[in-house]
Scaffold this motif. Structure first.
Motif, PDB file in Angstrom:
ATOM      1  N   GLN A 227      79.498  79.554 -20.479  1.00 37.15           N
ATOM      2  CA  GLN A 227      80.877  79.850 -20.114  1.00 37.15           C
ATOM      3  C   GLN A 227      81.727  78.597 -20.244  1.00 37.15           C
ATOM      4  O   GLN A 227      81.298  77.507 -19.871  1.00 37.15           O
ATOM      5  CB  GLN A 227      80.956  80.316 -18.657  1.00 37.15           C
TER       6      GLN A 227
ATOM      7  N   LYS B 283      83.324  89.872 -31.456  1.00 34.84           N
ATOM      8  CA  LYS B 283      82.032  89.529 -32.033  1.00 34.84           C
ATOM      9  C   LYS B 283      80.960  89.784 -30.986  1.00 34.84           C
ATOM     10  O   LYS B 283      81.209  89.620 -29.785  1.00 34.84           O
ATOM     11  CB  LYS B 283      81.984  88.053 -32.446  1.00 34.84           C
TER      12      LYS B 283
ATOM     13  N   LEU C 103      85.992  82.049 -21.869  1.00 39.43           N
ATOM     14  CA  LEU C 103      85.102  82.404 -22.971  1.00 39.43           C
ATOM     15  C   LEU C 103      83.666  82.478 -22.495  1.00 39.43           C
ATOM     16  O   LEU C 103      83.199  81.603 -21.768  1.00 39.43           O
ATOM     17  CB  LEU C 103      85.210  81.364 -24.089  1.00 39.43           C
ATOM     18  N   CYS C 104      82.981  83.532 -22.911  1.00 35.49           N
ATOM     19  CA  CYS C 104      81.550  83.660 -22.679  1.00 35.49           C
ATOM     20  C   CYS C 104      80.871  83.790 -24.025  1.00 35.49           C
ATOM     21  O   CYS C 104      81.230  84.676 -24.818  1.00 35.49           O
ATOM     22  CB  CYS C 104      81.255  84.879 -21.818  1.00 35.49           C
ATOM     23  N   ALA C 105      79.903  82.930 -24.291  1.00 34.11           N
ATOM     24  CA  ALA C 105      79.167  82.964 -25.550  1.00 34.11           C
ATOM     25  C   ALA C 105      77.683  83.075 -25.258  1.00 34.11           C
ATOM     26  O   ALA C 105      77.173  82.377 -24.385  1.00 34.11           O
ATOM     27  CB  ALA C 105      79.453  81.701 -26.359  1.00 34.11           C
ATOM     28  N   GLN C 106      76.995  83.975 -25.990  1.00 33.40           N
ATOM     29  CA  GLN C 106      75.559  84.132 -25.786  1.00 33.40           C
ATOM     30  C   GLN C 106      74.838  84.131 -27.133  1.00 33.40           C
ATOM     31  O   GLN C 106      75.350  84.648 -28.120  1.00 33.40           O
ATOM     32  CB  GLN C 106      75.258  85.419 -25.001  1.00 33.40           C
ATOM     33  N   ASP C 107      73.649  83.540 -27.113  1.00 33.34           N
ATOM     34  CA  ASP C 107      72.841  83.479 -28.329  1.00 33.34           C
ATOM     35  C   ASP C 107      71.524  84.227 -28.130  1.00 33.34           C
ATOM     36  O   ASP C 107      70.526  83.909 -28.770  1.00 33.34           O
ATOM     37  CB  ASP C 107      72.602  82.028 -28.749  1.00 33.34           C
TER      38      ASP C 107
ATOM     39  N   ARG D  64      85.866  91.989 -27.149  1.00 36.59           N
ATOM     40  CA  ARG D  64      84.528  91.695 -27.681  1.00 36.59           C
ATOM     41  C   ARG D  64      84.593  91.912 -29.201  1.00 36.59           C
ATOM     42  O   ARG D  64      84.079  92.892 -29.737  1.00 36.59           O
ATOM     43  CB  ARG D  64      83.489  92.611 -27.062  1.00 36.59           C
TER      44      ARG D  64
ATOM     45  N   GLN E  70      78.483  88.140 -30.021  1.00 37.39           N
ATOM     46  CA  GLN E  70      78.049  87.015 -29.197  1.00 37.39           C
ATOM     47  C   GLN E  70      79.104  86.510 -28.234  1.00 37.39           C
ATOM     48  O   GLN E  70      78.802  85.680 -27.374  1.00 37.39           O
ATOM     49  CB  GLN E  70      77.558  85.862 -30.092  1.00 37.39           C
ATOM     50  N   ASN E  71      80.344  86.987 -28.356  1.00 34.21           N
ATOM     51  CA  ASN E  71      81.408  86.464 -27.504  1.00 34.21           C
ATOM     52  C   ASN E  71      82.083  87.562 -26.695  1.00 34.21           C
ATOM     53  O   ASN E  71      82.359  88.657 -27.215  1.00 34.21           O
ATOM     54  CB  ASN E  71      82.489  85.767 -28.341  1.00 34.21           C
TER      55      ASN E  71
END
Lengths: 112, 111
Positions: free
Chosen positions: B6, B70, B22-26, B68, B72-73
């Motif tokens: 985050q 993408k 922003l929240c980014a996940q891989d 949302r 991942q985000n």
């Protein structure tokens, strides 16, 4: 009104004591999860219970899912200062696995 | 292994200002969630997403918007911040019927 009610809200005990935390709902859940959260961090999963009556053990922590899948409990044996934290139960809304709802939490403080 | 990240971690806003978290996940999560955490209230679901291009309202969606674009985000927007939105915000990602993985939170103060 919260879907998941936790009790007690606060608990302060001495090292070595036992304790039980409760998570109750009027709704049936397909599963319930228990998380622990430390200050400044996000919650981290401890366990997931799925079957009514299920008991799971994680070292000194014992988790039980009620037979009717409306309630759950977390029992800690011989609590240690490292157990200090916020304990949260959570589960998917009935018939909608996409939504995860959380209880209000039990704040545990274990004094040395 | 970044997991769920985050940004920012802290922010102070004046009433009426806007901002985006922003929240980014891989971790290839299908589902992503935004929660807010207030003392004695546990985590309350603001909005969630079940896949790229989809969003839905949670328990407390008023005053927030999400996108949302993408997989991942997952973005959380406050168009006109109010003091009642002072809170700690958590993003989480999950795959169906599995545990939720959380970010480390964003502490937002609106003055």
């Amino acid at each position: 009104t919260q879907l998941l009610e936790q009790s007690p809200q606060f608990l302060s005990i001495q090292e070595g004591e036992n304790l039980t935390v409760y998570c109750n709902s009027s709704s049936v859940f397909s599963s319930l999860q228990w998380y622990r959260q430390e200050p400044g961090e996000g919650p981290v999963l401890l366990v997931t219970v799925v079957t009514g009556g299920e008991v799971k053990k994680l070292k000194r922590l014992t988790f039980q899912f009620g037979d009717a899948r409306k309630d759950s409990s977390l029992h800690i044996t011989a609590a240690q200062p490292g157990d200090t934290g916020l304990y949260l139960c959570a589960g998917p809304v009935p018939y909608n696995f996409n939504k995860f709802y959380f209880g209000s939490g039990t704040k545990l403080n274990v004094k040395p | 292994n970044a997991g769920v990240t985050q940004t920012p971690k802290f922010r102070v806003l004046k009433t009426g200002q806007s901002m985006t978290l922003l929240c980014a996940q891989d971790m290839n999560h299908e589902y992503m969630y935004w929660y807010r955490q207030d003392p004695g209230m546990g985590l309350r679901l603001i909005h969630y997403s079940v896949g790229e291009g989809t969003t839905a309202k949670g328990e407390v969606p008023d005053g927030y918007n999400v996108s949302r674009l993408k997989k991942q985000n997952f973005l959380l927007g406050l168009e006109s911040a109010a003091p009642s939105q002072t809170s700690v915000y958590f993003c989480a990602g999950a795959t169906r019927n599995t545990e939720a993985f959380f970010g480390q939170g964003t502490r937002l103060t609106v003055v």
